[in-house]
Design an enzyme around this catalytic site. Structure first.
Site, PDB file in Angstrom:
ATOM      1  N   LYS A  15      26.221  44.209  58.078  1.00 49.75           N
ATOM      2  CA  LYS A  15      25.942  45.218  59.388  1.00 49.75           C
ATOM      3  C   LYS A  15      26.514  46.318  59.141  1.00 49.75           C
ATOM      4  O   LYS A  15      25.784  47.333  59.455  1.00 49.75           O
ATOM      5  CB  LYS A  15      26.526  44.276  60.502  1.00 49.75           C
ATOM      6  CG  LYS A  15      25.943  43.000  60.989  1.00 49.75           C
ATOM      7  CD  LYS A  15      26.556  42.414  62.217  1.00 49.75           C
ATOM      8  CE  LYS A  15      27.587  41.768  61.964  1.00 49.75           C
ATOM      9  NZ  LYS A  15      28.350  40.615  62.366  1.00 49.75           N
TER      10      LYS A  15
ATOM     11  N   ARG B 200      26.948  29.144  62.089  1.00 52.47           N
ATOM     12  CA  ARG B 200      28.082  28.947  61.729  1.00 52.47           C
ATOM     13  C   ARG B 200      29.233  28.627  63.010  1.00 52.47           C
ATOM     14  O   ARG B 200      29.825  27.807  62.833  1.00 52.47           O
ATOM     15  CB  ARG B 200      28.723  30.243  61.023  1.00 52.47           C
ATOM     16  CG  ARG B 200      28.226  30.414  59.436  1.00 52.47           C
ATOM     17  CD  ARG B 200      28.359  31.807  59.116  1.00 52.47           C
ATOM     18  NE  ARG B 200      29.961  32.087  59.091  1.00 52.47           N
ATOM     19  CZ  ARG B 200      30.358  33.327  59.272  1.00 52.47           C
ATOM     20  NH1 ARG B 200      29.786  34.386  59.164  1.00 52.47           N
ATOM     21  NH2 ARG B 200      31.728  33.516  58.906  1.00 52.47           N
TER      22      ARG B 200
ATOM     23  N   HIS C 293      35.659  49.776  61.313  1.00 47.20           N
ATOM     24  CA  HIS C 293      35.295  48.511  61.916  1.00 47.20           C
ATOM     25  C   HIS C 293      36.593  47.691  62.031  1.00 47.20           C
ATOM     26  O   HIS C 293      37.410  47.386  61.267  1.00 47.20           O
ATOM     27  CB  HIS C 293      34.345  47.743  61.035  1.00 47.20           C
ATOM     28  CG  HIS C 293      33.895  46.517  61.547  1.00 47.20           C
ATOM     29  ND1 HIS C 293      33.291  45.929  62.586  1.00 47.20           N
ATOM     30  CD2 HIS C 293      34.608  45.264  61.217  1.00 47.20           C
ATOM     31  CE1 HIS C 293      33.017  44.682  62.803  1.00 47.20           C
ATOM     32  NE2 HIS C 293      33.940  44.083  61.809  1.00 47.20           N
TER      33      HIS C 293
ATOM     34  N   ASP D  46      22.056  37.701  59.355  1.00 49.15           N
ATOM     35  CA  ASP D  46      23.318  37.481  59.848  1.00 49.15           C
ATOM     36  C   ASP D  46      23.328  36.657  61.174  1.00 49.15           C
ATOM     37  O   ASP D  46      24.134  35.968  61.684  1.00 49.15           O
ATOM     38  CB  ASP D  46      24.444  38.794  59.769  1.00 49.15           C
ATOM     39  CG  ASP D  46      25.805  38.456  60.431  1.00 49.15           C
ATOM     40  OD1 ASP D  46      26.206  37.747  59.933  1.00 49.15           O
ATOM     41  OD2 ASP D  46      26.105  38.939  61.492  1.00 49.15           O
TER      42      ASP D  46
ATOM     43  N   SER E  18      28.863  38.570  56.212  1.00 48.03           N
ATOM     44  CA  SER E  18      28.746  39.023  57.692  1.00 48.03           C
ATOM     45  C   SER E  18      28.954  40.319  58.365  1.00 48.03           C
ATOM     46  O   SER E  18      28.065  41.139  58.665  1.00 48.03           O
ATOM     47  CB  SER E  18      29.100  37.869  58.700  1.00 48.03           C
ATOM     48  OG  SER E  18      28.942  38.132  59.949  1.00 48.03           O
TER      49      SER E  18
HETATM   50  N1  URA Z   1      32.785  39.344  62.648  1.00 40.71           N
HETATM   51  C1  URA Z   1      31.446  39.050  61.957  1.00 40.71           C
HETATM   52  O1  URA Z   1      30.508  40.073  62.374  1.00 40.71           O
HETATM   53  N2  URA Z   1      31.191  37.814  61.249  1.00 40.71           N
HETATM   54  C2  URA Z   1      32.112  36.809  61.014  1.00 40.71           C
HETATM   55  O2  URA Z   1      31.731  36.115  60.127  1.00 40.71           O
HETATM   56  C3  URA Z   1      33.328  36.976  61.499  1.00 40.71           C
HETATM   57  C4  URA Z   1      33.686  38.049  62.401  1.00 40.71           C
END
Ligand code: URA
Length: 432
Positions: A187, A168, A82, A161, A183
């Site tokens: 995932k 946010r 990621h 999220d 966050s």
């Molecule tokens: N990418 C995400 O999935 N969440 C964040 O808070 C920042 C970048």
């Protein structure tokens, strides 16, 4: 329990208990806590922070707010990679085939681009026929047969999220290490891979502006991932200038093919070899040197390129189209010429990403349609000498009306000086 009391407690800088965080995430997911209370608590978290235990609990609860994918039928060698997002970051298209060619299994979900940052799924969709939405049966069949399958993010994964991120985004509460870490990781953990390699970017084209900030985020994510039973490591890498030459969906696919054919730009190739080696070392429990040797062999023998072909074809993509000379060629192209002679002291990733977006390669809002052929192709890098009037970039799009504003912005992204500039390392640090 009352959300009001949680807000009050966090406002005073006190730590929330496991039960309080679980209550909050449940309320976010089922809609029982109103947006104004969620936003107030997010702001309190942003200002007062969370300790390691709170962040780990928040991650765990967000991960379990929706489906959790079980990849165990694919064995222990599943690995996810990621990137926290950047400009010209096509590494997944390269490292997934390299790792698969070495025996790892990369069965993952990837995101779409938003704003000036690109997303793997958009790049994949620039290949004719490529499908990024598959049934669960197809996903597992392809992952088993080809050792790679990449699909778009499922809406049922970490729904808490989704809600928190949207709030946010509009309440100036993105930039909290605890909120970003939970966050991203909620995932990744819900997507099921046993091994995870993170690429945390810093610089003008990244969320984190300095390597120190990126390192703090990386350390937090590695700590939480380890506590929740994953083998995980994080690279801290430069995103002050775009990665590679291509910024734009189809042209990034083409550049990924160039790298796998052994003709890649040096910094991009170096980063991909390093990331893929860690993916292989973690997932196959190999010593670092052996993983590096296997990945280097997968590149030089063409096994990585063949793995990419097998992957694209299995997901419906026409690989022969990607190999055509004109793949990624747009109807409208214009060169940017250097305004003076000298040495390129800076190629600003944020500016190049925004210019590419203006050409139609990215979206401002989730619903926007992107132009797969739009983008910027850099002809010069930081540290290169340039002559006045020499082409330094190529702008591509399908709508000529988009060119003037993009060209002006792109020009302002290049700084030309008289002195040679020191090159920065591609990888600043690795957190394990
Ligand atoms: N990418 C995400 O999935 N969440 C964040 O808070 C920042 C970048």
């Amino acid at each position: 329990m009352r959300t009001y009391d949680l807000i009050q407690k966090k406002k005073e800088g006190l730590a929330l208990t496991k039960e309080e965080i679980a209550f909050f995430v449940r309320g976010v997911t089922d809609g029982s806590i109103p947006d104004y209370q969620i936003s107030a608590l997010l702001m309190a978290i942003c200002l007062r922070g969370m300790n390691g235990e709170e962040t780990a609990t928040l991650t765990y609860e967000m991960m379990h707010s929706g489906d959790v994918v079980d990849l165990s039928v694919l064995g222990e060698g599943t690995v996810d990679k990621h990137s926290t997002g950047g400009v010209g970051d096509k590494t997944t298209l390269i490292v997934a085939p390299l790792a698969a060619a070495c025996g790892a299994t990369v069965a993952k979900m990837s995101g779409r681009g938003l704003g000036f940052t690109g997303g793997t799924v958009d790049k994949m969709e620039s290949v004719p026929g490529m499908r990024v939405s598959l049934s669960s049966d197809e996903f597992f069949r392809i992952a088993k047969n080809r050792r790679i399958c990449v699909v778009g993010q499922s809406g049922s994964l970490a729904p808490a999220d989704k809600k928190l991120y949207a709030l946010r985004d509009v309440t100036a509460t993105i930039d909290s290490i605890s909120l970003i870490a939970s966050s991203i990781l909620s995932k990744k953990l819900a997507s099921g891979a046993k091994n995870i390699v993170l690429d945390v970017k810093y610089g003008s084209g990244a969320f984190m502006k300095t390597p120190e900030e990126a390192k703090r985020l990386a350390e937090e994510m590695v700590r939480i991932g380890t506590a929740l039973g994953r083998r995980i490591c994080a690279f801290i890498t430069d995103m002050d200038e775009p990665l590679g030459y291509a910024v734009g969906n189809a042209s990034e696919v083409k550049e990924a093919v160039e790298v796998l054919s052994g003709r890649g730009e040096a910094r991009l190739t170096e980063l991909c070899l390093a990331l893929a080696s860690r993916m292989v070392a973690l997932s196959l429990s190999l010593p670092a040197e052996e993983a590096e040797a296997r990945v280097a062999e997968a590149l030089s023998s063409g096994a990585g390129l063949r793995a990419m072909e097998g992957w694209f074809t299995a997901q419906g993509g026409d690989f022969s189209a990607v190999l055509q000379k004109d793949f990624a060629k747009a109807s409208c192209e214009e060169e940017l010429l250097s305004p003076q002679s000298g040495i390129l002291s800076s190629v600003d990733a944020l500016g190049v990403g925004r210019a590419s977006c203006l050409l139609g390669a990215g979206r401002e809002k989730k619903e926007d349609i992107i132009d797969p052929l739009a983008g910027v192709y850099l002809k010069k890098r930081r540290g290169d000498s340039v002559k006045k009037g020499e082409p330094i970039a190529l702008l591509s799009c399908s709508d000529p009306a988009r060119l003037p504003a993009a060209k002006e912005l792109l020009l302002s992204s290049f700084q030309i000086g008289a002195e040679p500039v020191p090159l920065r390392p591609t990888v600043y640090a690795i957190v394990e």
